[in-house]
Design an enzyme around this catalytic site. Structure first.
Site, PDB file in Angstrom:
ATOM      1  CG  ASP A 240     -27.235 -77.714 -56.940  1.00 38.04           C
ATOM      2  OD1 ASP A 240     -26.218 -78.410 -56.947  1.00 38.04           O
ATOM      3  OD2 ASP A 240     -27.351 -76.671 -56.265  1.00 38.04           O
TER       4      ASP A 240
ATOM      5  CD  GLU B  24     -21.448 -78.379 -63.550  1.00 35.54           C
ATOM      6  OE1 GLU B  24     -22.090 -79.291 -64.075  1.00 35.54           O
ATOM      7  OE2 GLU B  24     -20.815 -78.535 -62.488  1.00 35.54           O
TER       8      GLU B  24
END
Ligand code: TRH
Length: 366
Positions: free
Chosen positions: A15, A261
């Protein structure tokens, strides 16, 4: 050019990893003036040692970092408000956002699924007159693209053309001389994956291969794998480095095991073979995302099946035979060529920071 970017750390480093990289690029390449709200400064500090966990507001790289406490600091919203990974905004802050004056963007998770193209950029209308806008990173020109700094390819190419720099870098990570020797006479693999990964089976296979391997594992990852020499494998524990330094490791290795990611995208830009350990979700929904990527990626069939097996809950399906097949020199060469082509194709798309900048300018908010 004023924006608030909100980042809530759900877990791990992705994040804040994605948000910090994007924020820095929007500031340095597009001149945005950014206030970055982060709830977990301790996680942030692991990525960037300059972060102080004690300060409610601090300035790093010309970015104002606000500690997002509960209740949140009472600040007037800027014209652009970005919710990273679509996090919920502080209610009192949202109540001060003015319809027509505030451009609200929900920056979504990365996915290669086809529906993303249809939803990218769409508004989501609300009863209070405000509306948010879906902004999807992605792999095609119909999406927001991927994070890629303007100098990335040039800097990577210069790095990859300089074996001495690569050697000195890996040495500086504290790798002992027998580990360096294993790399010199064989190959280098880096591994950053989740605990469910079949890394033990992979190591067992590498130990029995005829080619020697130096395997780099960051501290805190796969702690059950012993460091040192086992057969033809040398395992070295390396520190968790800064993001630019992590790029250097990815550019240097012959094969990278990456996850989540951001490390996945950075491994794509490394233009080297990579195995993606996708963030596991309930009911195996992550496999749909993984399959969407594999369907897009022109990778050799044995590589595709190995990556899929790597992500199965019972990853024992990742057998020694499958590892042997993908690591065989001709396969590795074909995989490297495919990785280069994938990186070159993706680099043709507009990057995420450029897309966001253009979107905001088009909407007249900057
Ligand atoms: O850490 P991740 O697993 O992060 C996440 C989160 O779990 C998140 O909730 C989820 O939504 C997302 O994945 C998909 O994996 P990721 O995304 O690769 O983030 C790791 C970050 O850490 C990335 O920015 C690279 C960075 N990193 C370093 O800077 N130095 C290092 O040495 C290493 C190993 C990683």
């Amino acid at each position: 050019m004023r924006a608030d970017i909100f980042c809530r750390v759900v877990d791990n480093f992705g994040d804040i990893g994605v948000t910090w990289r994007l924020t820095r690029q929007l500031q340095s390449e597009h001149g945005w003036s950014i206030r970055l709200w982060v709830d977990a400064l301790d996680s942030f500090k692991k990525l960037d040692a300059r972060v102080s966990t004690a300060q409610s507001i601090q300035l790093i790289d010309n970015i104002e970092i606000v500690h997002w406490t509960n209740p949140a600091p009472d600040l007037v919203p800027r014209p652009v408000v970005i919710a990273s990974f679509s996090c919920e905004l502080p209610p009192a802050f949202q109540a001060r956002m003015i319809p027509g004056n505030t451009l609200w963007i929900n920056l979504e998770y990365l996915s290669a699924e086809a529906w993303v193209e249809g939803c990218h950029g769409l508004p989501s209308l609300r009863s209070d007159g405000l509306h948010s806008n879906f902004f999807f990173p992605g792999f095609t020109s119909q999406t927001g693209g991927l994070i890629k700094e303007s100098s990335l390819i040039e800097v990577r190419d210069a790095w990859q053309a300089n074996p001495d720099r690569q050697f000195q870098w890996i040495k500086s990570l504290g790798v002992p001389s027998d580990g360096l020797q294993a790399w010199r006479s064989g190959r280098l693999i880096s591994a950053f994956c989740y605990p469910q990964a079949p890394l033990s089976a992979f190591c067992k296979h590498l130990a029995n291969e005829s080619i020697s391997t130096l395997l780099l594992i960051p501290e805190g990852i796969a702690s059950d794998i012993p460091r040192g020499q086992q057969g033809n494998l040398h395992v070295a524990r390396i520190p968790f480095t800064t993001q630019p330094e992590y790029d250097q490791t990815l550019w240097t290795a012959d094969l990278n095991i990456v996850r989540g990611e951001d490390s996945f995208v950075r491994a794509l830009w490394a233009a080297k073979p990579s195995i993606w350990h996708i963030y596991p979700q309930t009911e195996e929904t992550h496999l749909v995302k993984l399959d969407a990527w594999l369907a897009r990626a022109a990778l050799p069939a044995p590589v595709q099946s190995c990556i899929r097996n790597w992500n199965l809950e019972h990853a024992s399906a990742a057998s020694s035979n499958a590892f042997a097949q993908i690591l065989e020199p001709a396969s590795l060469t074909a995989w490297t060529l495919a990785a280069k082509e994938i990186a070159a194709d993706l680099a043709k798309n507009q990057d995420l920071a450029c897309s966001l900048d253009l979107f905001c300018r088009t909407k007249g908010s900057l």
